[in-house]
Design a protein around this motif. Structure first.
Motif, short mmCIF file in Angstrom:
data_model
loop_
_atom_site.label_atom_id
_atom_site.label_comp_id
_atom_site.label_asym_id
_atom_site.label_seq_id
_atom_site.Cartn_x
_atom_site.Cartn_y
_atom_site.Cartn_z
N THR A 109 -7.96 -5.62 -8.52
CA THR A 109 -6.77 -6.46 -8.41
C THR A 109 -6.48 -7.11 -9.75
OG1 THR A 109 -8.04 -8.42 -7.73
CG2 THR A 109 -7.17 -7.01 -5.96
N HIS B 167 0.35 -4.25 -3.81
CA HIS B 167 -0.63 -4.93 -2.96
C HIS B 167 -1.88 -5.33 -3.76
CE1 HIS B 167 -1.78 -0.66 -2.80
NE2 HIS B 167 -3.03 -1.09 -2.65
N ARG B 168 -2.06 -4.78 -4.95
CA ARG B 168 -3.23 -5.11 -5.78
C ARG B 168 -3.02 -6.36 -6.62
NH1 ARG B 168 -4.09 1.13 -7.61
NH2 ARG B 168 -4.70 1.89 -5.54
N VAL C 181 -2.70 -10.34 -6.79
CA VAL C 181 -3.08 -11.52 -6.02
C VAL C 181 -2.80 -12.77 -6.84
CG1 VAL C 181 -4.85 -10.27 -4.70
CG2 VAL C 181 -5.47 -11.40 -6.84
N LYS D 2 -1.23 -6.10 3.42
CA LYS D 2 -1.81 -6.23 2.08
C LYS D 2 -3.33 -6.34 2.21
CE LYS D 2 -1.32 -8.95 -2.15
NZ LYS D 2 -0.34 -9.76 -2.87
N LEU E 13 -6.19 -3.68 0.82
CA LEU E 13 -7.27 -4.10 -0.07
C LEU E 13 -8.63 -3.86 0.58
CD1 LEU E 13 -5.68 -7.30 -1.66
CD2 LEU E 13 -5.98 -5.04 -2.71
N VAL F 251 -11.77 -3.78 -1.93
CA VAL F 251 -11.63 -5.03 -2.68
C VAL F 251 -12.08 -6.21 -1.83
CG1 VAL F 251 -9.99 -6.59 -3.82
CG2 VAL F 251 -9.76 -4.12 -4.09
#
Length: 161
Positions: free
Chosen positions: A93, A128-129, A131, A147, A151, A156
């Motif tokens: 991320t 979506h990566r 944050v 999301k 992940l 993640v």
């Protein structure tokens, strides 16, 4: 000319749109897309089939990178941010600040967030990566729960119960 088809993913129905050159849109069913903007429904169009196949492999944890061609329609800045998003490796991320610095504009954090939110090609352009700076999951047009699931799929986040 634009074409579209649909794919029933593990996270719900996905609409895939393309033109003659590449994928132009991937939206979860919760996205607002005007039907008249989608084009002609053509499930068997080769680019749509290629994207569907790669998404199936991704959701089966057999694909970490997408190779289907993309057609990006947006401002110069948006396309710059979207290209930066595509450089985030599977299973990692970045923060909005990280992306702003990557594109050489560290004060453009809000603009990066806005461009991220306007990404029309979910999953393949992995917004979506991104944050919050503190690692918090924030905004996702497909819903924060999707999301989180994406992940988790990428390792993640630990799987939720």
């Amino acid at each position: 000319m634009r074409y579209f088809g649909q794919y029933e993913s593990p996270l719900g129905l996905i609409t895939i749109q393309c033109d003659e050159l590449g994928i132009t849109g991937i939206w979860f069913e919760t996205h607002t897309t005007r039907p008249e903007d989608l084009g002609t429904q053509e499930q068997d169009f080769p680019l749509l089939q290629q994207a569907k196949g790669q998404l199936e492999q991704y959701f089966a944890r057999q694909r970490h990178e997408f190779t289907v061609p993309l057609s990006l329609y947006g401002t110069v800045f948006q396309r710059q941010v979207w290209r930066a998003l595509m450089s985030i490796p599977f299973g990692e991320t970045r923060s909005y600040q990280d992306l702003a610095e990557q594109i050489g504009n560290p004060k453009a954090v809000r603009a990066v967030g806005s461009a991220n939110g306007r990404n029309p090609i979910s999953v393949l352009i992995p917004c979506h990566r991104v944050v919050g700076k503190n690692g918090q999951l924030s905004g996702y047009a497909g819903g924060v729960e999707r999301k989180q699931a994406l992940l988790e799929l990428e390792g993640v986040l630990p799987l939720s119960k």
